[in-house]
Design an enzyme around this catalytic site. Structure first.
Site, PDB file in Angstrom:
ATOM      1  CB  THR A 192      -0.970   0.127   1.611  1.00 18.87           C
ATOM      2  OG1 THR A 192       0.090   0.125   2.288  1.00 18.87           O
ATOM      3  CG2 THR A 192      -1.980  -1.215   1.426  1.00 18.87           C
ATOM      4  CD  GLU A 221      -5.762  -2.080   1.259  1.00 18.29           C
ATOM      5  OE1 GLU A 221      -5.598  -1.930  -0.125  1.00 18.29           O
ATOM      6  OE2 GLU A 221      -4.441  -1.102   2.225  1.00 18.29           O
ATOM      7  CE  LYS A 272     -13.557  12.403  12.644  1.00 15.93           C
ATOM      8  NZ  LYS A 272     -12.813  12.288  12.443  1.00 15.93           N
ATOM      9  CD1 TRP A 312     -18.634  13.954  10.262  1.00 18.78           C
ATOM     10  CD2 TRP A 312     -18.630  12.700   9.414  1.00 18.78           C
ATOM     11  NE1 TRP A 312     -17.994  13.115  11.537  1.00 18.78           N
ATOM     12  CE2 TRP A 312     -17.568  11.225  10.170  1.00 18.78           C
ATOM     13  CE3 TRP A 312     -18.184  11.280   8.436  1.00 18.78           C
ATOM     14  CZ2 TRP A 312     -17.740   9.998  11.071  1.00 18.78           C
ATOM     15  CZ3 TRP A 312     -18.793  10.034   8.086  1.00 18.78           C
ATOM     16  CH2 TRP A 312     -18.020   9.418   9.982  1.00 18.78           C
TER      17      TRP A 312
HETATM   18  P1  AMP Z   1      -4.393   2.443  -3.159  1.00 13.63           P
HETATM   19  O1  AMP Z   1      -4.776   1.639  -2.351  1.00 13.63           O
HETATM   20  O2  AMP Z   1      -3.445   3.595  -3.228  1.00 13.63           O
HETATM   21  O3  AMP Z   1      -5.235   3.179  -4.207  1.00 13.63           O
HETATM   22  O4  AMP Z   1      -5.907   3.776  -2.344  1.00 13.63           O
HETATM   23  C1  AMP Z   1      -7.481   3.310  -2.046  1.00 13.63           C
HETATM   24  C2  AMP Z   1      -7.884   4.578  -1.935  1.00 13.63           C
HETATM   25  O5  AMP Z   1      -7.853   5.017  -2.924  1.00 13.63           O
HETATM   26  C3  AMP Z   1      -9.066   4.262  -2.112  1.00 13.63           C
HETATM   27  O6  AMP Z   1      -9.589   3.742  -0.504  1.00 13.63           O
HETATM   28  C4  AMP Z   1     -10.114   5.030  -2.267  1.00 13.63           C
HETATM   29  O7  AMP Z   1     -10.130   6.063  -0.607  1.00 13.63           O
HETATM   30  C5  AMP Z   1      -9.081   6.200  -2.763  1.00 13.63           C
HETATM   31  N1  AMP Z   1      -9.839   6.257  -3.965  1.00 13.63           N
HETATM   32  C6  AMP Z   1     -10.125   5.223  -5.145  1.00 13.63           C
HETATM   33  N2  AMP Z   1     -10.806   4.804  -6.031  1.00 13.63           N
HETATM   34  C7  AMP Z   1     -11.545   6.494  -5.858  1.00 13.63           C
HETATM   35  C8  AMP Z   1     -12.838   7.425  -6.043  1.00 13.63           C
HETATM   36  N3  AMP Z   1     -13.312   6.616  -7.371  1.00 13.63           N
HETATM   37  N4  AMP Z   1     -13.141   8.040  -5.314  1.00 13.63           N
HETATM   38  C9  AMP Z   1     -12.229   8.621  -4.188  1.00 13.63           C
HETATM   39  N5  AMP Z   1     -11.761   8.132  -3.612  1.00 13.63           N
HETATM   40  C10 AMP Z   1     -10.858   7.111  -4.441  1.00 13.63           C
END
Ligand code: AMP
Length: 538
Positions: free
Chosen positions: A181, A327, A432, A437
Site C-alpha cells: 500500500t 487491497e 468534523k 461531517w
Molecule cells: P490505493 O491503495 O493507493 O489505490 O488507494 C486506495 C484509496 O484511493 C481508496 O481507499 C480511496 O480512498 C481512494 N480512491 C480510489 N478510487 C476512488 C474514487 N473513485 N473516488 C474517491 N476515492 C477513491
C-alpha cells in the site's frame, strides 16, 4: 451432488497461452526517447519464457520474490508474465517511495532479485547497502555507472536461454504478485494476489458492466505497473487481446497528448491528477486529437465533475470512474450509467465512485458495526469482500482492518439500491465540524469547477470553536486570478453555508503521493508548521 466440470486451475500461464496464440499479432508499444518500440504478444510471450528460464538458472525457485523497479515498458510486461508463471512471486516496487520506505518493503518482502530500469539506478543505489536479501540486480538498459556493484544485463540475460520454458503446474491459490500500500500513515503493508484472484479480476475487467477491455481496444497504460498491478490491465490485455501502449517516463500532459494523437488508443487508465494535466496541455495543443478514445478510466481518487464534463463537451470522450484499493486488486466498482439514463443525466452517475462489479460485495457500516441501509443517503464506512479482495496483509496482523470476513476500507460514503458508491472522504480526511461531517471530496470537486482554479485540496485543521474546519488550498491556472472571497462566493452557491471554508491558501502545486494523489498529510503538516500563507475570511 458433485458437478461434472473439469477442475482446471486458474493460472496466469494460461492467460499467456491464450494471448500468445489467439492474439499472437497484437502489440505492446513502448515509448522511448528515440521513438516507439513494438513487439507482438507472441514475441513478448517467447521472451518471457526465456526470462523465466534464465531466472531459474540464476536460482530463483518457487515462492521466491523477484522485484521490479521499472517504468511501464515491454520488459516490465515480460516480468509480469514470466515471474508468477514460473512459480515465483513478482513484487512491483514503487519507484517514487522515499529511500527508507523502499528499503523497508524490499526487506519486508525479502526480495532476492531486482530488475531495474537503468534510468532508475540512482534511486535504487540509495538503498543498495541496506537490502541484504537481494542477491542479484538485473539492469534493463545501458548502465556504465557501476554504482550498484555487480549487475546482470537484462537483454543478454533474456537471450542467454532459449524459448520453450515449460510453465509448471501450480495451485491457483499460490502467490503470484505482491504490492505494498502507499502507506500514508505508518509502514506500507503488503498485499499478495493469487493466480486465481488475478484471473477473476481480469475477467471482471472484460465485462461490459466494468471497463469492457476487449480485442478492439488499445490501452494507454498511464497508471504505473507498480500501482496495484496497473489496475489489472497487464493481465487483462493478454486475456482480452487488448494492445498496450507503455509510456515509460513520459507522463506529463504534453507527451501524453501527443501519444494519444500518434498511437490512437481506444481507452486509457490513470489518476485524476494526470487527466487534469492532460486537459491543461490539450487546451494549448492545436493538434490534440482524442477521437480514437472510446473512454478513459479515472480512479484512485475522486474525479471532479468538471473534468468529466470537459472530456465530454470538448472531446466527446466518456470518463468512467473506478473505485478500488491496493487491497481490492483494485477494480471493485465502475461508474457506468444504468440503461435508460437520459444523456443529460449520465454525469450524475459518472461523478459517483462506481457501481459495484459482479463478484464483489460492498456494504456500508456504522462505527459500532451496524450494517446501514443502501439508500444512497446513510453515511458510513464501506466494507467489501470477494475473491479478489485481500483477507490479510503479508506478514503483519491488522485485525482492525477486518470484520467478520469483510475488509474495512477506511472510505466513508453512501451506497444506493443500484450499487452506486459515493465516497465523501477517507476516515482520516473527514472534517468534523461541530459534530457534523463536511466532505472534503465534494468541496474540492466543486472548487475545481471554478474557471480560475487548476487544483484544489481541502483538509481539516483544528478550530477552537468547531473542533475542525476546512482549509482550502488552491492552485490557480497560469495567468488567472481569484480572491478567496470570490472563490468562497462561488462555493456559497453550490454547498451548504456551514461548509464554507474560512481559511484559504494559494500554493504553487498540491503535494502528491507516490501514486499521484493529493497528499493531505503533507498539507496538514505544512499548516501545523505555519508553512502556509493562510488568509482568514468570513
Ligand atoms: P490505493 O491503495 O493507493 O489505490 O488507494 C486506495 C484509496 O484511493 C481508496 O481507499 C480511496 O480512498 C481512494 N480512491 C480510489 N478510487 C476512488 C474514487 N473513485 N473516488 C474517491 N476515492 C477513491
Amino acid at each position: 451432488m458433485k458437478s461434472t466440470m473439469q477442475d482446471a486451475p486458474l493460472l496466469i500461464r494460461d492467460i499467456i497461452r491464450h494471448g500468445e496464440s489467439i492474439y499472437a499479432d497484437k502489440k505492446i508499444f513502448t515509448v522511448t526517447p528515440q521513438g516507439v518500440d513494438e513487439a507482438t504478444f507472441f514475441e513478448v510471450s517467447k521472451r518471457s519464457e526465456r526470462l523465466a528460464a534464465a531466472l531459474r538458472r540464476l536460482g530463483v525457485g518457487p515462492g521466491d520474490r523477484v522485484a521490479t523497479f521499472m517504468w511501464n515498458n515491454q520488459a516490465h510486461m515480460e516480468a509480469y508474465l514470466a515471474v508468477p508463471s514460473m512459480g515465483a512471486v513478482l513484487h512491483t516496487l514503487n519507484i517514487r517511495l522515499f529511500a527508507e520506505q523502499l528499503a523497508f518493503i524490499i526487506n519486508h518482502a525479502e526480495d532476492q532479485v531486482i530488475i531495474v530500469d537503468s534510468t532508475l539506478i540512482p534511486l535504487l543505489a540509495k538503498v543498495r547497502d541496506q537490502i541484504p536479501s537481494v542477491r542479484h540486480i538485473i539492469v534493463h538498459g545501458p548502465d556504465e555507472s557501476g554504482v550498484l556493484g555487480e549487475t546482470i544485463d537484462y537483454e543478454s540475460f533474456v537471450m542467454s536461454e532459449p524459448a520453450g520454458f515449460e510453465w509448471p503446474d501450480l495451485d491457483e491459490r499460490d502467490a503470484a504478485i505482491m504490492c505494498y500500500t502507499s502507506g500514508t500513515t505508518g509502514n506500507p503493508k503488503g498485499v499478495v494476489y493469487s493466480h486465481r484472484s488475478m484471473w477473476l479480476h481480469s475477467l471482471a475487467s472484460t465485462t461490459a458492466n466494468s471497463i469492457a477491455m476487449c480485442e478492439k481496444d488499445r490501452c494507454l497504460l498511464i497508471v504505473p505497473m507498480f500501482h496495484v498491478n496497473a489496475w489489472g490491465a497487464a493481465y487483462t490485455s493478454f486475456l482480452a487481446g487488448t494492445e498496450l501502449i507503455m509510456p515509460q517516463m513520459f507522463l506529463q500532459g504534453e507527451p501524453i497528448v501527443k501519444m494519444i494523437a500518434q498511437l490512437r488508443p481506444t481507452i486509457s487508465l490513470g489518476v485524476p491528477t494526470i487527466w487534469n494535466d492532460v486537459l491543461r496541455a490539450a487546451a494549448d495543443a492545436p493538434d490534440a486529437d482524442f477521437s480514437s478514445l472510446r473512454g478513459i478510466l479515472a480512479g484512485g481518487a475522486a474525479v471532479p465533475r468538471v473534468m468529466i464534463e470537459t472530456f465530454r463537451d470538448r472531446y466527446d470522450v466518456d470518463v468512467f470512474q473506478g473505485w478500488g484499493m491496493t487491497e481490492t486488486s483494485p477494480l471493485a466498482a465502475v461508474s457506468i450509467p444504468p440503461s435508460g439514463t437520459p444523456i443529460d443525466q449520465e454525469i450524475d452517475f459518472r461523478v459517483k465512485a462506481g457501481r459495484v462489479v459482479a463478484g464483489v460485495q460492498v456494504r456500508v457500516v456504522a462505527e459500532d458495526g451496524t450494517v446501514l441501509p443502501n439508500d444512497g443517503k446513510t453515511v458510513g464506512e464501506f466494507e467489501i469482500r470477494g475473491p479478489w479482495i485481500t483477507g490479510a496483509y503479508f506478514g503483519v496482523d491488522d485485525p482492525d482492518k477486518f470484520r467478520d470476513g469483510w475488509l474495512r476500507t477506511g472510505d466513508i460514503g453512501t451506497l444506493d439500491g443500484l450499487g452506486f458508491m459515493v465516497i465523501s472522504d477517507r476516515t482520516k480526511d473527514v472534517i468534523k465540524s461541530g459534530g457534523e461531517w463536511i466532505s472534503s471530496v465534494e468541496l474540492e470537486s466543486t472548487m475545481m469547477a471554478h474557471p480560475a482554479v487548476f487544483e484544489a485540496a481541502v483538509v481539516a485543521v483544528p478550530d477552537d470553536k468547531w473542533t475542525e474546519r476546512p482549509l482550502c488550498c488552491v492552485v490557480l491556472r497560469p495567468g488567472m486570478s481569484a480572491t478567496p472571497e470570490e472563490l468562497r462566493d462561488f462555493l456559497a452557491q453550490r454547498v451548504a453555508k456551514w461548509w464554507l471554508p474560512e481559511r484559504w491558501t494559494f500554493v504553487e502545486s498540491i503535494p502528491k503521493t507516490s501514486v499521484g494523489k493529493f497528499d493531505k498529510k503533507v498539507l496538514r503538516a505544512q499548516y501545523a508548521d505555519g508553512a502556509l500563507d493562510v488568509v482568514v475570511i468570513g
